[in-house]
Motif scaffolding. Structure first.
Motif, PDB file in Angstrom:
ATOM      1  N   ALA A  47      40.061  43.213  37.645  1.00 36.54           N
ATOM      2  CA  ALA A  47      39.602  42.161  38.582  1.00 36.54           C
ATOM      3  C   ALA A  47      37.925  42.108  38.680  1.00 36.54           C
ATOM      4  N   ILE A  48      37.714  41.130  39.228  1.00 37.54           N
ATOM      5  CA  ILE A  48      36.282  40.620  39.277  1.00 37.54           C
ATOM      6  C   ILE A  48      36.013  40.327  40.720  1.00 37.54           C
ATOM      7  N   ILE A  49      34.899  40.628  41.291  1.00 41.37           N
ATOM      8  CA  ILE A  49      34.562  40.007  42.515  1.00 41.37           C
ATOM      9  C   ILE A  49      33.270  39.340  42.299  1.00 41.37           C
ATOM     10  N   LEU A 106      36.559  33.513  51.518  1.00 40.58           N
ATOM     11  CA  LEU A 106      36.853  34.236  50.538  1.00 40.58           C
ATOM     12  C   LEU A 106      38.170  33.541  49.628  1.00 40.58           C
ATOM     13  N   ARG A 107      37.967  33.464  48.518  1.00 38.31           N
ATOM     14  CA  ARG A 107      39.040  32.606  47.509  1.00 38.31           C
ATOM     15  C   ARG A 107      39.626  33.654  46.794  1.00 38.31           C
ATOM     16  N   PHE A 108      40.817  33.924  46.512  1.00 44.61           N
ATOM     17  CA  PHE A 108      41.511  35.081  45.820  1.00 44.61           C
ATOM     18  C   PHE A 108      42.370  34.384  44.807  1.00 44.61           C
ATOM     19  N   THR A 109      42.502  35.012  43.714  1.00 50.35           N
ATOM     20  CA  THR A 109      43.300  34.477  42.603  1.00 50.35           C
ATOM     21  C   THR A 109      44.324  35.914  42.547  1.00 50.35           C
ATOM     22  N   LEU A 110      45.469  35.710  42.542  1.00 49.28           N
ATOM     23  CA  LEU A 110      46.462  36.949  42.543  1.00 49.28           C
ATOM     24  C   LEU A 110      47.053  36.627  40.832  1.00 49.28           C
ATOM     25  N   THR A 117      43.256  39.714  41.147  1.00 47.98           N
ATOM     26  CA  THR A 117      42.660  39.648  39.842  1.00 47.98           C
ATOM     27  C   THR A 117      41.041  38.762  39.882  1.00 47.98           C
ATOM     28  N   ALA A 118      40.914  38.227  40.939  1.00 48.08           N
ATOM     29  CA  ALA A 118      39.555  37.528  41.241  1.00 48.08           C
ATOM     30  C   ALA A 118      39.474  37.326  42.695  1.00 48.08           C
ATOM     31  N   LEU A 119      38.097  37.465  43.309  1.00 41.58           N
ATOM     32  CA  LEU A 119      37.667  37.374  44.502  1.00 41.58           C
ATOM     33  C   LEU A 119      36.471  36.686  44.485  1.00 41.58           C
ATOM     34  N   VAL A 120      36.147  35.323  44.828  1.00 39.06           N
ATOM     35  CA  VAL A 120      34.994  34.642  45.087  1.00 39.06           C
ATOM     36  C   VAL A 120      34.714  34.575  46.552  1.00 39.06           C
ATOM     37  N   ILE A 121      33.374  34.994  47.003  1.00 41.78           N
ATOM     38  CA  ILE A 121      33.022  35.071  48.228  1.00 41.78           C
ATOM     39  C   ILE A 121      31.748  34.153  48.311  1.00 41.78           C
TER      40      ILE A 121
END
Length: 122
Positions: A47-49, A106-110, A117-121
């Motif tokens: 995963a990436i933040i 916060l935008r999450f990809t599952l 798998t991804a979180l963009v703040i």
């Protein structure tokens, strides 16, 4: 600057944690309970933040981010709004902590397993 999330003319409204996918609900609850291992368990291994351009990849770096920017600064989250946009899950959270206080998006990809798998703040 606070931006209201609107989709197809609909703005806001979902504030019940039970409406969230399990990993997002756990993301909030683990943070509020200050349980780092529980928090880390909602992320896939790769995963990436992306926190305003600062990137943290994999469990080790995400655990480090958690200590400097989340549980380690006593963050507490309150769900303001939730929506799905182009397959991503977008949460607006009211945050209180020793570092940041205010509302953030916060935008999450599952992944197919439901893990983040991804979180963009932003």
């Amino acid at each position: 600057m606070l931006a209201l999330i609107c989709f197809g003319g609909y703005c806001g409204g979902v504030t019940d944690l039970s409406a969230l996918p399990a990993s997002l609900r756990e993301f909030i609850e683990a943070t509020n309970a200050a349980e780092p291992l529980r928090f880390l368990a909602v992320f896939s291994d790769e995963a990436i933040i992306d926190d305003w351009g600062r990137k943290f990849v994999g469990h080790d770096e995400i655990a480090s981010w958690d200590q400097t920017d989340n549980i380690g600064v006593r963050a507490q989250f309150e769900l303001v709004d939730y929506a799905v946009l182009a397959g991503d899950h977008v949460l607006r959270l009211r945050v209180t902590s020793d570092r940041f206080n205010g509302v953030g998006t916060l935008r999450f990809t599952l992944g197919s397993d439901g893990l983040i798998t991804a979180l963009v703040i932003s």
